[in-house]
Write an enzyme that holds these catalytic residues in place. Sequence first.
Site, PDB file in Angstrom:
ATOM      1  N   ASN A  10       6.768  -9.249   2.388  1.00 36.50           N
ATOM      2  CA  ASN A  10       6.450  -7.818   2.367  1.00 36.50           C
ATOM      3  C   ASN A  10       5.743  -7.492   3.678  1.00 36.50           C
ATOM      4  OD1 ASN A  10       5.461  -5.248   1.931  1.00 36.50           O
ATOM      5  ND2 ASN A  10       3.983  -5.870   0.365  1.00 36.50           N
ATOM      6  N   LYS A  12       4.768  -4.664   4.721  1.00 34.51           N
ATOM      7  CA  LYS A  12       3.822  -3.542   4.634  1.00 34.51           C
ATOM      8  C   LYS A  12       4.064  -2.574   5.802  1.00 34.51           C
ATOM      9  CE  LYS A  12       0.811  -6.569   2.055  1.00 34.51           C
ATOM     10  NZ  LYS A  12      -0.517  -6.996   1.686  1.00 34.51           N
ATOM     11  N   HIS A  93       2.758  -1.834  -6.090  1.00 35.67           N
ATOM     12  CA  HIS A  93       1.902  -2.706  -5.274  1.00 35.67           C
ATOM     13  C   HIS A  93       0.462  -2.189  -5.301  1.00 35.67           C
ATOM     14  CE1 HIS A  93       0.169  -4.795  -1.858  1.00 35.67           C
ATOM     15  NE2 HIS A  93       1.131  -5.685  -2.024  1.00 35.67           N
ATOM     16  N   GLU A  95      -1.724  -1.928  -3.107  1.00 34.21           N
ATOM     17  CA  GLU A  95      -2.119  -1.026  -2.015  1.00 34.21           C
ATOM     18  C   GLU A  95      -1.672   0.403  -2.301  1.00 34.21           C
ATOM     19  OE1 GLU A  95      -0.542  -3.443   1.136  1.00 34.21           O
ATOM     20  OE2 GLU A  95      -2.148  -4.890   0.749  1.00 34.21           O
ATOM     21  N   GLU A 163      -0.564 -10.291  -8.597  1.00 37.05           N
ATOM     22  CA  GLU A 163      -1.282 -10.291  -7.328  1.00 37.05           C
ATOM     23  C   GLU A 163      -2.716  -9.812  -7.553  1.00 37.05           C
ATOM     24  OE1 GLU A 163       1.555  -9.937  -3.784  1.00 37.05           O
ATOM     25  OE2 GLU A 163       1.172  -7.919  -4.498  1.00 37.05           O
ATOM     26  N   GLY A 169      -4.639 -10.550   1.339  1.00 36.56           N
ATOM     27  CA  GLY A 169      -5.088 -10.428   2.722  1.00 36.56           C
ATOM     28  C   GLY A 169      -6.484 -10.953   2.985  1.00 36.56           C
ATOM     29  N   SER A 208      -2.570 -14.082  -0.385  1.00 38.07           N
ATOM     30  CA  SER A 208      -2.970 -15.134   0.561  1.00 38.07           C
ATOM     31  C   SER A 208      -2.152 -16.418   0.428  1.00 38.07           C
ATOM     32  CB  SER A 208      -4.469 -15.428   0.443  1.00 38.07           C
ATOM     33  OG  SER A 208      -5.220 -14.275   0.800  1.00 38.07           O
TER      34      SER A 208
HETATM   35  P1  PGA Z   1      -1.027 -11.304   1.558  1.00 35.11           P
HETATM   36  O1  PGA Z   1      -0.404 -10.056   0.792  1.00 35.11           O
HETATM   37  O2  PGA Z   1      -0.020 -12.426   1.478  1.00 35.11           O
HETATM   38  O3  PGA Z   1      -1.227 -10.822   2.972  1.00 35.11           O
HETATM   39  O4  PGA Z   1      -2.296 -11.662   0.877  1.00 35.11           O
HETATM   40  C1  PGA Z   1       0.270 -10.240  -0.426  1.00 35.11           C
HETATM   41  C2  PGA Z   1       0.834  -8.945  -0.907  1.00 35.11           C
HETATM   42  O5  PGA Z   1       0.180  -7.901  -0.769  1.00 35.11           O
HETATM   43  O6  PGA Z   1       1.948  -8.924  -1.440  1.00 35.11           O
END
Ligand code: PGA
Length: 248
Positions: A10, A12, A93, A95, A163, A169, A208
């Site tokens: 992803n 983003k 998601h 976010e 998640e 992140g 992560s």
């Molecule tokens: P990340 O993000 O691997 O950077 O922690 C995971 C995600 O948001 O799908």
Amino acid sequence: MARRKLVAGNWKMNGSRAALAELDAVAAAANAAPQVDVAMAVPFTLIAAAAERVPDLSIGAEDVHERDSGAHTGCVSAGMVKEAGARFTIVGHSERRADQGETSQDAWAKAAAAHRNGLHVILCCGETEAERNAGRAERVVQAQIEKSVPDNADGSWFTLAYEPRWAIGTGRTPTVEEIASIHAIARAKLRMLIGDAADGVRILYGGSVTGDNAATLLAVENVDGALVGGASLTAAKFVPIIEAAAGL
Ligand code: PGA
């Protein structure tokens, strides 16, 4: 039941036409690991170019609108991303929940729209750090699943991703025991909602994931793959995750 592992990236709000060159090595790694499914969600503006550049790789969207068309300035429908070459979309998601105030009901409607338009869906759930600290992680995830998973979901078009928001992140991950516990609870909740079809639904872990921890995380029971943010931006970081999945 044996479920094929899925490693999904992803990007983003990252990437550019130049960055699509990273996908060449990702596609090559995917072709070298036929026992693993590999997918990459990219910004809307890159879907068509990505799908043309690496036709063997499953390219997807990071979100879609719940309606098929209409007066929704700035939004993009599932049919539009499908026409651009997307084969799947992420919905719900964290976010988007945090930044756009999306709810589990929104994720449900978006999943239904994606399915209606022939897209595979990766639907995200996961607790905040405060919810985990309050001992509410299980209940939060169960409630999200109950509100967002369509009744007709099955593994042919639907994937769930757990998640934990505090792991996204941050370089922090839950313990393997914590992941196993939530994934077992998620599977049981799916079974209550969709019956035996729950056995065919992949449940990804996200937050992560890196080349260093992928083999450990992907070996956890009921972890059927990974949803990868930061480490999906370059082939150098993403390919080792594909290789870890292939080695299990
Ligand atoms: P990340 O993000 O691997 O950077 O922690 C995971 C995600 O948001 O799908």
